[in-house]
Design a protein around this motif. Structure first.
Motif, mmCIF file in Angstrom:
data_model
loop_
_atom_site.group_PDB
_atom_site.id
_atom_site.type_symbol
_atom_site.label_atom_id
_atom_site.label_comp_id
_atom_site.label_asym_id
_atom_site.label_seq_id
_atom_site.Cartn_x
_atom_site.Cartn_y
_atom_site.Cartn_z
ATOM 1 N N ILE A 138 -0.104 -1.481 4.593
ATOM 2 C CA ILE A 138 1.217 -0.465 4.210
ATOM 3 C C ILE A 138 1.772 -0.077 6.011
ATOM 4 O O ILE A 138 1.511 0.007 6.684
ATOM 5 C CB ILE A 138 -0.295 1.137 4.800
ATOM 6 N N GLY B 287 4.190 0.688 8.880
ATOM 7 C CA GLY B 287 3.363 1.794 9.486
ATOM 8 C C GLY B 287 1.682 2.255 9.501
ATOM 9 O O GLY B 287 1.636 3.327 10.670
ATOM 10 N N HIS B 288 1.739 1.734 8.861
ATOM 11 C CA HIS B 288 -0.218 3.030 9.064
ATOM 12 C C HIS B 288 -0.608 1.609 9.843
ATOM 13 O O HIS B 288 -0.492 0.991 10.561
ATOM 14 C CB HIS B 288 -0.603 1.838 7.854
ATOM 15 N N ALA B 289 -1.669 2.540 10.542
ATOM 16 C CA ALA B 289 -2.666 2.200 11.664
ATOM 17 C C ALA B 289 -4.483 2.117 12.101
ATOM 18 O O ALA B 289 -4.633 3.555 11.026
ATOM 19 C CB ALA B 289 -2.317 3.285 13.300
ATOM 20 N N ALA B 290 -5.104 1.340 11.474
ATOM 21 C CA ALA B 290 -6.187 1.219 11.060
ATOM 22 C C ALA B 290 -7.187 1.055 12.468
ATOM 23 O O ALA B 290 -8.588 1.280 12.768
ATOM 24 C CB ALA B 290 -6.764 0.753 9.877
ATOM 25 N N GLY C 49 -5.707 -3.703 4.954
ATOM 26 C CA GLY C 49 -4.779 -2.955 4.784
ATOM 27 C C GLY C 49 -4.287 -2.281 5.468
ATOM 28 O O GLY C 49 -2.379 -1.377 5.374
ATOM 29 N N GLU C 50 -3.971 -1.902 6.944
ATOM 30 C CA GLU C 50 -3.629 -1.876 8.196
ATOM 31 C C GLU C 50 -1.769 -2.829 7.893
ATOM 32 O O GLU C 50 -0.615 -1.894 7.535
ATOM 33 C CB GLU C 50 -3.366 -1.989 9.321
ATOM 34 N N GLY D 11 0.815 -1.631 -0.086
ATOM 35 C CA GLY D 11 0.288 0.197 0.060
ATOM 36 C C GLY D 11 1.098 0.863 -0.464
ATOM 37 O O GLY D 11 0.629 2.412 -0.327
ATOM 38 N N ASP D 12 1.689 1.571 0.534
ATOM 39 C CA ASP D 12 2.902 2.127 0.633
ATOM 40 C C ASP D 12 3.696 2.253 -0.529
ATOM 41 O O ASP D 12 4.267 3.265 -1.388
ATOM 42 C CB ASP D 12 4.063 2.343 1.669
ATOM 43 N N ASP E 139 -9.890 -3.127 7.288
ATOM 44 C CA ASP E 139 -9.132 -2.038 7.345
ATOM 45 C C ASP E 139 -7.347 -2.241 8.197
ATOM 46 O O ASP E 139 -6.811 -2.153 8.069
ATOM 47 C CB ASP E 139 -10.493 -0.672 8.361
#
Length: 185
Positions: free
Chosen positions: A79, A81-84, A75-76, A21-22, A72
């Protein structure tokens, strides 16, 4: 989302890699892809539960919300480092878990996966969520994974166990209890 998915195949993964995702690329066999792929698989299993007829509206609403959160969570994990998923999401699962479990009789025996189609599908979803949890733990050993993600999967598998009990009773099949005696099949 616009036309983002206007073309389904891109051929960029033909070399065994996939895009995160990044925007970075990684192997399709990486721990990260295994973790979010198993979350996706678990989400599909929950969809199979929801495809059953005669699911109580309360359970249906809850599991539909869980499906959104699982998306979600995927997705976290996709990606870095992503937080969902947050602590409040885990707490909501615990509230639902307590509410449904309080209406059930205490367990005195182990339960076999079964008890009607919806309950059996819920047991399959539970086991796939457990695998997703193991995959997330394995990923956390080599890369950063927020503890909320792992706790969410742990609580969700518990909730699916309780919901399988609820569905078995609602469907009229009842729970299938494990018999302690060793018998030949």
């Amino acid at each position: 989302m616009g036309n983002r998915l206007s073309k389904i195949y891109t051929r960029t993964g033909d070399d065994g890699s996939t895009g995160l995702g990044d925007g970075s690329r990684t192997g399709k066999d990486s721990a990260r892809v295994a973790a979010y792929g198993t979350v996706d698989e678990a989400n599909s299993c929950i969809g199979l539960v929801l495809a059953c007829d005669h699911i109580d509206d309360d359970v249906r609403t809850l599991l539909t919300g869980v499906q959104h959160q699982m998306f979600d969570l995927g997705g976290e994990l996709c990606i870095p480092g992503h937080a969902a998923i947050g602590g409040e999401d885990v707490e909501r699962l615990e509230t639902h878990l307590d509410r449904f479990n309080d209406a059930l009789p205490p367990l005195k025996d182990f339960i076999l996966p079964g008890g009607g189609e919806a309950a059996a599908r819920c047991h399959v979803a539970r086991t796939v969520v457990r695998r997703a949890e193991r995959e997330a733990v394995a990923l956390a050993r080599v890369e950063d994974v927020r503890p909320e993600a792992i706790r969410y999967l742990n609580r969700l598998s518990d909730l699916l166990f309780v919901l399988a009990r609820v569905l078995a009773r609602a469907d009229g099949h009842g729970e299938v209890l494990w018999k302690h005696e060793r018998r030949r099949v």
